[in-house]
Scaffold this active site. Structure first.
Site, PDB file in Angstrom:
ATOM      1  N   ARG A 298       0.745  -1.098  -0.078  1.00 66.46           N
ATOM      2  CA  ARG A 298      -0.083  -0.181  -0.010  1.00 66.46           C
ATOM      3  C   ARG A 298       0.894   1.375   0.017  1.00 66.46           C
ATOM      4  NH1 ARG A 298      -2.236  -3.613  -1.443  1.00 66.46           N
ATOM      5  NH2 ARG A 298      -4.309  -4.369  -0.744  1.00 66.46           N
TER       6      ARG A 298
ATOM      7  N   SER B 173     -11.106   0.027   2.554  1.00 70.80           N
ATOM      8  CA  SER B 173     -10.416  -0.645   4.043  1.00 70.80           C
ATOM      9  C   SER B 173      -9.758   1.087   4.492  1.00 70.80           C
ATOM     10  CB  SER B 173      -9.211  -1.442   3.613  1.00 70.80           C
ATOM     11  OG  SER B 173      -9.922  -2.592   3.140  1.00 70.80           O
TER      12      SER B 173
ATOM     13  N   GLU C  53      -4.637   3.357   5.800  1.00 66.59           N
ATOM     14  CA  GLU C  53      -4.606   3.488   4.152  1.00 66.59           C
ATOM     15  C   GLU C  53      -5.364   4.728   3.922  1.00 66.59           C
ATOM     16  OE1 GLU C  53      -6.329   0.525   1.709  1.00 66.59           O
ATOM     17  OE2 GLU C  53      -5.471  -1.061   2.825  1.00 66.59           O
TER      18      GLU C  53
END
Length: 280
Positions: free
Chosen positions: A159, A206, A276
């Site tokens: 990520r 998320s 995130e």
């Protein structure tokens, strides 16, 4: 297509969480050329935006110009190489690759974002990550200059894709997909996503990265936080790593809920949850 320049624009209208303060200006360029021209004369701080599916702008807003790249959406193919501008949605890229009998992009159909966002955060799902298909990228700096960069110019991990060159953002990518059919099916992936995620409700996907050897959703669920709310922001009852704007949540409600989740998981498991979601 035309260039759009707006003033005092609510970011709640441009972020999938449907919350956030005002941007001083919002610019939507119709082409890479007009974006370069705009930046050459711009003196304000800049915030880049795609679909806003991974972004929360605080209630105090953004004192500068938000540049929304969703009109930069050309797609070209040459054999197994697809060139896509930053505003192309991942769902569109996934369908385009399938139509051209190229494989590997199926997982992108389940990610609500654009090429630019996928590059910036190395978007992933179902065991695949975006940068494994990147041959090279074009970037632009805040003065409107364009550069070609290679994957080696970035620190690419889970990520994240951290550039070695600062003050540049993605404007396009050249991607290489497979000619050998994959075992992933777009319809099945979308069905799996719809069964497990609160699709159709205002969220950012998320919220937290999965810590090493753990799943964020499982840690949050074991902390008995499913359905927990602060103001209008609630932890999803369907998937604990999703926050839903349940009732006109402020950005502060969402940020306070994030903080509460982090503190609770830390006290229960001594694990630090990292977001995130980007908070501006």
């Amino acid at each position: 297509m035309i260039n759009v320049l707006k003033h005092s624009e609510p970011m709640a209208s441009h972020c999938s969480l449907r919350a956030g303060g005002m941007a001083q200006d919002l610019f939507m360029p119709e082409s890479i050329q007009t974006l370069a021209q705009f930046l050459q004369s711009n003196t304000k701080p800049v915030l880049l935006l795609g679909l806003g599916s991974n972004l929360l702008v605080r209630d105090s807003g953004f004192d500068g110009v938000v540049i929304k790249l969703t009109q930069l959406k050309s797609l070209h193919i040459s054999q197994t190489h697809i060139t896509a501008e930053a505003g192309v949605t991942l769902a569109k890229l996934s369908r385009f690759a399938q139509e051209k009998n190229l494989y590997g992009a199926e997982f992108l159909s389940a990610i609500p974002g654009t090429i630019g966002g996928a590059l910036a955060m190395n978007a992933g799902a179902f065991g695949s990550e975006f940068w494994q298909f990147v041959k090279c990228v074009n970037t632009m700096n805040t003065s409107g200059e364009v550069f070609q960069r290679q994957p080696a110019d970035f620190d690419i991990g889970y990520r994240q894709a951290t550039p070695t060159h600062s003050h540049e953002f993605f404007i396009s990518a050249e991607l290489v997909f497979n000619q050998k059919p994959s075992n992933q099916n777009i319809q099945q992936l979308l069905q799996k996503r719809n069964n497990t995620q609160p699709i159709g409700l205002p969220s950012c996907g998320s919220v937290f990265k999965n810590p090493a050897k753990h799943y964020a959703a499982e840690l949050i669920e074991k902390s008995q936080l499913k359905g927990f709310c602060i103001g209008g922001a609630c932890v999803s009852n369907k998937h604990a790593n999703f926050i839903i704007n349940h009732q006109h949540a402020s950005a502060a409600d969402i940020e306070n809920l994030i903080l509460h989740i982090q503190q609770t998981v830390k006290s229960n498991f001594d694990i630090d949850l990292e977001t995130e979601l980007k908070i501006i």
